[in-house]
Motif scaffolding. Structure first.
Motif, mmCIF file in Angstrom:
data_model
loop_
_atom_site.group_PDB
_atom_site.id
_atom_site.type_symbol
_atom_site.label_atom_id
_atom_site.label_comp_id
_atom_site.label_asym_id
_atom_site.label_seq_id
_atom_site.Cartn_x
_atom_site.Cartn_y
_atom_site.Cartn_z
ATOM 1 N N ARG A 114 14.728 -118.315 -34.588
ATOM 2 C CA ARG A 114 14.169 -118.224 -35.927
ATOM 3 C C ARG A 114 13.811 -116.769 -36.197
ATOM 4 N NH1 ARG A 114 9.991 -123.384 -36.389
ATOM 5 N NH2 ARG A 114 11.392 -124.981 -35.537
ATOM 6 N N ALA A 115 14.298 -116.239 -37.310
ATOM 7 C CA ALA A 115 14.127 -114.814 -37.586
ATOM 8 C C ALA A 115 13.415 -114.583 -38.909
ATOM 9 C CB ALA A 115 15.490 -114.117 -37.609
ATOM 10 N N VAL A 116 12.385 -113.742 -38.874
ATOM 11 C CA VAL A 116 11.793 -113.184 -40.090
ATOM 12 C C VAL A 116 12.434 -111.819 -40.302
ATOM 13 C CG1 VAL A 116 9.716 -112.265 -41.165
ATOM 14 C CG2 VAL A 116 9.614 -114.425 -39.912
ATOM 15 N N VAL A 117 13.051 -111.635 -41.461
ATOM 16 C CA VAL A 117 13.763 -110.398 -41.772
ATOM 17 C C VAL A 117 13.064 -109.703 -42.927
ATOM 18 C CG1 VAL A 117 15.976 -109.373 -42.444
ATOM 19 C CG2 VAL A 117 15.941 -111.417 -40.998
ATOM 20 N N GLY A 118 12.816 -108.416 -42.769
ATOM 21 C CA GLY A 118 12.224 -107.639 -43.848
ATOM 22 C C GLY A 118 13.254 -107.291 -44.903
ATOM 23 N N VAL A 119 12.848 -107.346 -46.172
ATOM 24 C CA VAL A 119 13.714 -106.951 -47.278
ATOM 25 C C VAL A 119 13.024 -105.847 -48.063
ATOM 26 C CG1 VAL A 119 14.832 -109.195 -47.461
ATOM 27 C CG2 VAL A 119 12.765 -108.756 -48.793
ATOM 28 N N PRO A 120 13.787 -104.953 -48.682
ATOM 29 C CA PRO A 120 13.171 -103.862 -49.448
ATOM 30 C C PRO A 120 12.310 -104.395 -50.585
ATOM 31 C CG PRO A 120 15.511 -103.445 -49.098
ATOM 32 C CD PRO A 120 15.252 -104.856 -48.664
ATOM 33 N N LEU B 142 12.492 -114.521 -45.340
ATOM 34 C CA LEU B 142 12.586 -113.154 -45.854
ATOM 35 C C LEU B 142 11.263 -112.744 -46.475
ATOM 36 C CD1 LEU B 142 16.092 -113.312 -47.602
ATOM 37 C CD2 LEU B 142 15.545 -112.837 -45.204
ATOM 38 N N ILE B 143 10.752 -111.568 -46.057
ATOM 39 C CA ILE B 143 9.441 -111.086 -46.502
ATOM 40 C C ILE B 143 9.560 -109.595 -46.820
ATOM 41 C CG2 ILE B 143 7.026 -110.735 -45.831
ATOM 42 C CD1 ILE B 143 7.238 -113.126 -43.994
ATOM 43 N N PRO B 144 8.904 -109.111 -47.882
ATOM 44 C CA PRO B 144 8.990 -107.689 -48.241
ATOM 45 C C PRO B 144 8.567 -106.768 -47.088
ATOM 46 C CG PRO B 144 8.015 -108.923 -50.036
ATOM 47 C CD PRO B 144 8.123 -109.875 -48.881
ATOM 48 N N GLU B 145 9.371 -105.730 -46.882
ATOM 49 C CA GLU B 145 9.137 -104.821 -45.759
ATOM 50 C C GLU B 145 7.775 -104.132 -45.788
ATOM 51 O OE1 GLU B 145 12.494 -102.267 -45.997
ATOM 52 O OE2 GLU B 145 13.824 -103.632 -44.915
ATOM 53 N N PRO B 146 7.292 -103.639 -46.936
ATOM 54 C CA PRO B 146 5.985 -102.976 -46.909
ATOM 55 C C PRO B 146 4.861 -103.900 -46.455
ATOM 56 C CG PRO B 146 7.166 -102.425 -48.917
ATOM 57 C CD PRO B 146 7.923 -103.536 -48.268
ATOM 58 N N PHE B 147 4.928 -105.173 -46.853
ATOM 59 C CA PHE B 147 3.914 -106.127 -46.395
ATOM 60 C C PHE B 147 3.987 -106.289 -44.874
ATOM 61 C CE2 PHE B 147 2.290 -110.299 -45.287
ATOM 62 C CZ PHE B 147 1.112 -110.363 -46.000
ATOM 63 N N LEU B 148 5.207 -106.376 -44.347
ATOM 64 C CA LEU B 148 5.363 -106.502 -42.898
ATOM 65 C C LEU B 148 4.890 -105.240 -42.183
ATOM 66 C CD1 LEU B 148 8.865 -108.248 -42.674
ATOM 67 C CD2 LEU B 148 6.593 -109.295 -42.443
ATOM 68 N N ALA B 149 5.144 -104.073 -42.781
ATOM 69 C CA ALA B 149 4.661 -102.826 -42.179
ATOM 70 C C ALA B 149 3.141 -102.829 -42.079
ATOM 71 C CB ALA B 149 5.145 -101.628 -42.986
ATOM 72 N N ALA B 150 2.472 -103.295 -43.133
ATOM 73 C CA ALA B 150 1.008 -103.383 -43.104
ATOM 74 C C ALA B 150 0.548 -104.359 -42.035
ATOM 75 C CB ALA B 150 0.479 -103.809 -44.474
ATOM 76 N N LEU B 151 1.236 -105.478 -41.932
ATOM 77 C CA LEU B 151 0.889 -106.481 -40.935
ATOM 78 C C LEU B 151 1.105 -105.942 -39.526
ATOM 79 C CD1 LEU B 151 -0.079 -109.429 -40.863
ATOM 80 C CD2 LEU B 151 2.327 -110.138 -40.826
ATOM 81 N N GLY B 152 2.184 -105.187 -39.333
ATOM 82 C CA GLY B 152 2.444 -104.594 -38.021
ATOM 83 C C GLY B 152 1.482 -103.478 -37.680
ATOM 84 N N VAL C 68 7.521 -102.690 -39.004
ATOM 85 C CA VAL C 68 8.063 -103.797 -39.793
ATOM 86 C C VAL C 68 8.436 -104.954 -38.881
ATOM 87 C CG1 VAL C 68 9.980 -104.539 -41.265
ATOM 88 C CG2 VAL C 68 8.825 -102.368 -41.721
ATOM 89 N N ALA C 69 9.082 -104.650 -37.761
ATOM 90 C CA ALA C 69 9.478 -105.713 -36.820
ATOM 91 C C ALA C 69 8.256 -106.366 -36.180
ATOM 92 C CB ALA C 69 10.407 -105.150 -35.748
ATOM 93 N N ILE C 70 7.223 -105.571 -35.866
ATOM 94 C CA ILE C 70 5.987 -106.146 -35.315
ATOM 95 C C ILE C 70 5.377 -107.110 -36.322
ATOM 96 C CG2 ILE C 70 3.609 -105.631 -34.619
ATOM 97 C CD1 ILE C 70 4.662 -102.952 -33.505
ATOM 98 N N GLY C 71 5.292 -106.673 -37.582
ATOM 99 C CA GLY C 71 4.748 -107.550 -38.615
ATOM 100 C C GLY C 71 5.596 -108.789 -38.821
ATOM 101 N N ALA C 72 6.918 -108.643 -38.722
ATOM 102 C CA ALA C 72 7.812 -109.789 -38.886
ATOM 103 C C ALA C 72 7.616 -110.805 -37.779
ATOM 104 C CB ALA C 72 9.260 -109.310 -38.934
ATOM 105 N N LYS D 38 4.810 -111.231 -36.082
ATOM 106 C CA LYS D 38 3.521 -111.869 -36.364
ATOM 107 C C LYS D 38 3.684 -112.964 -37.420
ATOM 108 C CE LYS D 38 0.410 -107.927 -35.433
ATOM 109 N NZ LYS D 38 -0.602 -107.036 -36.042
ATOM 110 N N ALA D 39 4.453 -112.654 -38.473
ATOM 111 C CA ALA D 39 4.673 -113.641 -39.527
ATOM 112 C C ALA D 39 5.428 -114.848 -39.004
ATOM 113 C CB ALA D 39 5.443 -112.996 -40.684
#
Length: 380
Positions: free
Chosen positions: A132-138, A162-172, A359-363, A365-366
């Motif tokens: 199962r993959a969470v992928v960041g999108v621009p 699919l989740i916006p990359e900036p949100f994942l960056a913040a989460l990471g 981004v990958a760390i946040g993904a 976590k998500a």
């Protein structure tokens, strides 16, 4: 990240989840993946559900090399027909190099699908494993861009989110160990993230939920555009120089800066087999300063959209990440520009050396927080 955070705006990020395919086995091993699909480099992290361990962590240049016809046996290890990442770049004489993405979106679907398969193989090669993959999108990725990712992931990953990359960056970037400390400002609660990649510069207002389209801006001017500006100027000043895009990128990464023009900046290069010292201080400075000029109006516009009750804290938490965060002086110059324009005591900082992985760390976590019914099936 709590599951409640993911619940808030899931319909805006991923469509309703189809019913599970008939005959699915419930006893399959499951691996969770956080995938930052970047224009120039991609990062993948993987771990098992119910743990905090990371069992796979890889950063791979986003390039596929298709071996040319007629290459003598033994030139390519194992006589492979497709190479990926560093292997493709090292064998550039013997392959046709294809970058699957441009400006943050898939432009070569076949190469993207091959790249997805390669990244999947780095996680777990067993066909029986459910990945199962969470992928960041621009930021502001449109429906077509999301559909292209889902199409390329079909038959490669089993479920997708699919989740916006900036949100994942913040989460990471969030330090989970400090969430209960009274003085810690949680970047997921109230911050502005500026994610400068190869293809796009994404600016996003982060306030504890998946950002809407109104909360984010994606600008098709980032690292690749800086490279092109530098290359065009070098070609004008030194005709017939023969420098490759990879060499231009290395020059930029070694000497990039913003602010007042710095001279002299002599850069040693090899042209026609001979060493030359090129004066590139003005060329590099002009190209990098153009980046700030491009995204600054969008940044200030997003700041004005924040509520009056939250904007002061927001201004204290402006974070630059992505490869562009390594441009020397970018935090200082941006903070000074905001101060000069009258914004109240802004604080701008760079995310640090781990920017390639946030981004990958946040993904990941998500992925660990997502409910079972939030995943979209992408099986063939």
């Amino acid at each position: 990240m709590s599951t409640a955070t993911i619940e808030k705006q899931v319909p805006a990020v991923t469509p309703s989840t189809p019913a599970a395919p008939a005959g699915r086995r419930s006893d399959r091993k499951t691996v969770l993946v956080g995938f930052d699909l970047g224009t120039n480099k991609s990062c993948i992290l993987a771990g098992l559900p119910g743990t905090s361990d990371v069992v796979v962590s890889k950063i791979v240049p986003s390039v596929v090399g298709y071996v040319k016809d007629g290459i003598v046996d033994g030139i390519i290890a194992g006589n492979a027909t497709i190479l990926f990442g560093d292997d493709a770049l090292k064998n550039f004489l013997h392959v046709n190099l294809v970058a699957p993405l441009a400006n943050g979106v898939i432009t070569h679907p076949d190469a993207a699908r091959d790249f997805f398969r390669h990244m999947r193989s780095q996680v777990d090669g067993a066909a029986t494993t459910e990945v199962r993959a969470v992928v960041g999108v621009p930021a502001n990725a449109d429906d077509e861009a999301r559909l292209n990712i889902r199409t390329c992931a079909t038959g490669v990953f089993d479920r997708l989110l699919l989740i916006p990359e900036p949100f994942l960056a913040a989460l990471g970037y969030r330090d989970d160990s400090r969430l209960n400390q009274p003085n810690y400002v949680d970047p997921v609660t109230n911050s502005m993230f500026i994610d400068i990649g190869g293809g796009t510069s994404d600016i996003c207002l982060i306030q504890g939920y998946f950002p809407s389209r109104e909360d984010q801006v994606s600008i098709a001017f980032a690292g690749d555009a800086i490279d092109q500006m530098i290359k065009d100027e070098i070609d004008r000043l030194y005709p017939g120089n023969g420098l490759s895009r990879n060499t231009i990128r290395e020059i930029k990464e070694a000497h990039s800066y913003v602010g007042a023009i710095r001279k002299p900046t002599d850069v040693k290069v090899i042209m026609g087999g001979k060493a030359h010292a090129l004066e590139l201080g003005e060329t590099i400075g002009r190209a990098c300063n153009a980046l700030v000029d491009r995204f600054y109006p969008s940044l200030t516009e997003l700041i004005t959209r924040a509520s009056s009750d939250s904007v002061l804290q927001l201004l204290q938490n402006i974070i630059i990440t992505g490869g562009g965060s390594q441009i020397r002086g970018i935090d200082t110059v941006l903070q000074k520009r905001l101060e000069d324009d009258g914004f109240e005591t802004p604080k701008v900082r760079v995310a640090g050396q781990d920017y390639k992985r946030y981004v990958a760390i946040g993904a990941l976590k998500a992925a660990r927080a997502a409910r079972d019914n939030q995943w979209q099936y992408v099986l063939d």
